[in-house]
Design a protein around this motif. Structure first.
Motif, PDB file in Angstrom:
ATOM      1  N   VAL A  31       0.841  -1.193   0.000  1.00 41.14           N
ATOM      2  CA  VAL A  31       0.000   0.000   0.000  1.00 41.14           C
ATOM      3  C   VAL A  31       0.881   1.249   0.000  1.00 41.14           C
ATOM      4  O   VAL A  31       0.683   2.168  -0.793  1.00 41.14           O
ATOM      5  CB  VAL A  31      -0.969   0.007   1.203  1.00 41.14           C
ATOM      6  N   SER A  34       2.779   1.684  -3.243  1.00 38.25           N
ATOM      7  CA  SER A  34       1.974   2.123  -4.383  1.00 38.25           C
ATOM      8  C   SER A  34       2.070   3.637  -4.606  1.00 38.25           C
ATOM      9  O   SER A  34       1.707   4.133  -5.666  1.00 38.25           O
ATOM     10  CB  SER A  34       0.510   1.713  -4.206  1.00 38.25           C
ATOM     11  N   GLU A  66      -4.553   8.749  -6.328  1.00 36.84           N
ATOM     12  CA  GLU A  66      -5.680   8.384  -7.185  1.00 36.84           C
ATOM     13  C   GLU A  66      -5.290   7.325  -8.212  1.00 36.84           C
ATOM     14  O   GLU A  66      -6.144   6.623  -8.750  1.00 36.84           O
ATOM     15  CB  GLU A  66      -6.266   9.619  -7.885  1.00 36.84           C
ATOM     16  N   ASP A  67      -3.992   7.166  -8.465  1.00 36.21           N
ATOM     17  CA  ASP A  67      -3.508   6.141  -9.388  1.00 36.21           C
ATOM     18  C   ASP A  67      -3.238   4.810  -8.698  1.00 36.21           C
ATOM     19  O   ASP A  67      -2.950   3.817  -9.353  1.00 36.21           O
ATOM     20  CB  ASP A  67      -2.226   6.609 -10.084  1.00 36.21           C
ATOM     21  N   SER A  68      -3.323   4.785  -7.378  1.00 30.62           N
ATOM     22  CA  SER A  68      -3.089   3.571  -6.602  1.00 30.62           C
ATOM     23  C   SER A  68      -4.334   2.695  -6.627  1.00 30.62           C
ATOM     24  O   SER A  68      -5.461   3.202  -6.604  1.00 30.62           O
ATOM     25  CB  SER A  68      -2.748   3.932  -5.154  1.00 30.62           C
ATOM     26  N   GLU A  69      -4.133   1.398  -6.650  1.00 33.15           N
ATOM     27  CA  GLU A  69      -5.272   0.478  -6.605  1.00 33.15           C
ATOM     28  C   GLU A  69      -5.900   0.425  -5.216  1.00 33.15           C
ATOM     29  O   GLU A  69      -6.992  -0.113  -5.038  1.00 33.15           O
ATOM     30  CB  GLU A  69      -4.839  -0.929  -7.015  1.00 33.15           C
ATOM     31  N   TYR A  70      -5.232   0.989  -4.231  1.00 35.61           N
ATOM     32  CA  TYR A  70      -5.693   0.905  -2.845  1.00 35.61           C
ATOM     33  C   TYR A  70      -6.504   2.117  -2.399  1.00 35.61           C
ATOM     34  O   TYR A  70      -7.550   1.972  -1.780  1.00 35.61           O
ATOM     35  CB  TYR A  70      -4.499   0.734  -1.901  1.00 35.61           C
ATOM     36  N   LYS A  72      -8.819   5.406  -1.970  1.00 37.80           N
ATOM     37  CA  LYS A  72     -10.079   5.967  -2.457  1.00 37.80           C
ATOM     38  C   LYS A  72     -10.234   7.357  -1.849  1.00 37.80           C
ATOM     39  O   LYS A  72      -9.777   7.613  -0.725  1.00 37.80           O
ATOM     40  CB  LYS A  72     -11.274   5.094  -2.041  1.00 37.80           C
ATOM     41  N   TYR A 120      -7.138  10.998   0.664  1.00 38.92           N
ATOM     42  CA  TYR A 120      -7.349   9.605   0.267  1.00 38.92           C
ATOM     43  C   TYR A 120      -7.170   8.686   1.462  1.00 38.92           C
ATOM     44  O   TYR A 120      -6.419   8.992   2.394  1.00 38.92           O
ATOM     45  CB  TYR A 120      -6.370   9.213  -0.845  1.00 38.92           C
ATOM     46  N   TYR A 122      -7.244   4.319   2.855  1.00 44.75           N
ATOM     47  CA  TYR A 122      -7.355   2.871   2.670  1.00 44.75           C
ATOM     48  C   TYR A 122      -7.267   2.237   4.048  1.00 44.75           C
ATOM     49  O   TYR A 122      -6.390   2.576   4.839  1.00 44.75           O
ATOM     50  CB  TYR A 122      -6.247   2.317   1.774  1.00 44.75           C
ATOM     51  N   SER A 124      -7.384  -1.628   6.018  1.00 48.66           N
ATOM     52  CA  SER A 124      -7.388  -3.093   5.863  1.00 48.66           C
ATOM     53  C   SER A 124      -7.134  -3.744   7.215  1.00 48.66           C
ATOM     54  O   SER A 124      -6.727  -3.093   8.172  1.00 48.66           O
ATOM     55  CB  SER A 124      -6.315  -3.534   4.864  1.00 48.66           C
TER      56      SER A 124
END
Length: 161
Positions: A31, A34, A66-70, A72, A120, A122, A124
């Motif tokens: 994460v 990224s 914003e380009d990270s898959e994690y 939002k 942003y 994330y 988990s």
């Protein structure tokens, strides 16, 4: 003489490039990784018997979460979710303050006022699963990654006590 001078200049340039590249930090955490290479890193931890409370501050100039898959964007709902985790984390920082000679306690600083919808987030669990999709309950074991867009700073909150 010119050959030596040219060799000296090339060697100095190579040394400069190597020293500048050594100033960045590439995390093994997917994460954090990224976002690219951090320009500065501060990490604090309290642990014992397999439990830990960790806090990190990473500066990423030019990062694009914003380009990270994690990551939002923060919404009103996710901000409330984040604040719940911050409350839990701060409680553990206070509980463990004597276990780490106050190091985490004295170095923990996070301003809730800095959270807005340009940031942003994330969250988990310990195994990297989204909260609710793994075996852990909400506050059992978590990793919270909050990226403040104005400061390009990632705040990492981890607790598994």
């Amino acid at each position: 003489m010119r050959t030596r001078k040219a060799a000296f200049i090339i060697a100095a340039m190579c040394l400069l490039v190597l020293s500048l590249s050594a100033c960045t930090f590439k995390s093994k955490d997917p994460v954090i990784a990224s976002l690219g290479r951090a320009m500065s890193v501060q990490r604090y931890s309290v642990s014992g018997f397999g439990d830990s409370t960790d806090y990190g501050i990473y500066t990423f100039p030019g990062a694009k979460p914003e380009d990270s898959e994690y990551f939002k964007p923060v919404t009103a709902e996710s901000k409330n979710e984040l604040l719940g985790y911050i409350d839990n984390f701060e409680n553990w920082v206070n509980v463990t303050r004597e276990d780490d000679n106050n190091t985490l306690f004295e170095n923990y600083h996070f301003s809730r006022a800095d959270i807005d919808e340009s940031d942003y987030l994330y969250i988990s669990d310990r195994d990297g699963e989204a909260i609710g999709e793994g075996v852990y309950s909400k506050y059992d074991s978590y990793n919270v990654y909050f990226f403040g867009s104005q400061t390009t700073t990632l705040y990492y909150f981890h607790n598994n006590i």
